[in-house]
Design a protein around this motif. Structure first.
Motif, mmCIF file in Angstrom:
data_model
loop_
_atom_site.group_PDB
_atom_site.id
_atom_site.type_symbol
_atom_site.label_atom_id
_atom_site.label_comp_id
_atom_site.label_asym_id
_atom_site.label_seq_id
_atom_site.Cartn_x
_atom_site.Cartn_y
_atom_site.Cartn_z
ATOM 1 N N ASP A 35 0.850 -1.197 0.000
ATOM 2 C CA ASP A 35 0.000 0.000 0.000
ATOM 3 C C ASP A 35 0.884 1.245 0.000
ATOM 4 O O ASP A 35 2.112 1.155 -0.089
ATOM 5 N N ARG A 36 0.264 2.400 0.090
ATOM 6 C CA ARG A 36 1.020 3.671 0.025
ATOM 7 C C ARG A 36 2.055 3.805 1.130
ATOM 8 O O ARG A 36 3.074 4.459 0.958
ATOM 9 N N GLU A 74 -4.567 0.496 -5.332
ATOM 10 C CA GLU A 74 -3.948 1.737 -4.878
ATOM 11 C C GLU A 74 -2.524 1.876 -5.422
ATOM 12 O O GLU A 74 -2.127 2.933 -5.899
#
Length: 169
Positions: A35-36, A74
């Motif tokens: 993820d980010r 994402e």
């Protein structure tokens, strides 16, 4: 007597469909991403196939509510880790949803997502090129940007609701 020409066929029940698909043996993979914040995500996936050689594209089908899918969408990248024949425990771990699964297996960062080097016979790093609605699942089209192989390891297989390994030559 029923007039079959006007009867609309109905889909089979989910259990009947699962029984049908259990008769189709397949390889076992763990799809990984980040993820980010850089946190690793992954899930076992046997819904994988090649689509095209040019551009090199695979399809993976992930459960629509999966947090791994959310992280994959994402980041826009993922890795397909094809498990080798001795890695049933890894397949089960990543199918379980255990929050600490990445603490329980060795892995290294990869361009698409975490690489499970000790557990695999091949890894594909992919970029999401598009997605499609698949009902309870989302079909993810991944353009393959890199491949890592360990061909001396036989693949893990799954069919008839049990695991097996490719037989030795």
């Amino acid at each position: 007597m029923t007039d079959m020409s006007t009867t609309t066929p109905q889909p089979v029940a989910p259990g009947e469909f699962r029984t049908l698909m259990s008769e189709f043996p397949t390889g076992v993979s763990v799809v990984t991403t980040h993820d980010r914040e850089g946190r690793a995500w992954g899930m076992t996936c046997s819904s994988l196939c090649s689509l095209s050689v040019s551009p090199p594209t695979v399809l993976v089908c992930l459960r629509a509510e999966s947090p791994t899918l959310a992280a994959l969408l994402e980041s826009g990248t993922f890795a397909v880790n094809l498990l080798h024949g001795e890695e049933r425990s890894t397949a089960e771990l990543f199918a379980s949803g255990d929050a600490d699964r990445f603490d329980r297996v060795p892995w290294k960062p990869g361009p698409g997502g975490p690489h499970l080097l000790d557990q695999t016979h091949a890894i594909a790093d992919c970029r999401v090129s598009r997605t499609a609605d698949g009902g309870t699942h989302v079909v993810v089209f991944g353009e393959v940007l890199g491949v890592t192989t360990a061909p001396d390891r036989p693949p893990l297989l799954y069919g008839r609701r049990r695991y097996s390994s490719w037989p030795e030559a």
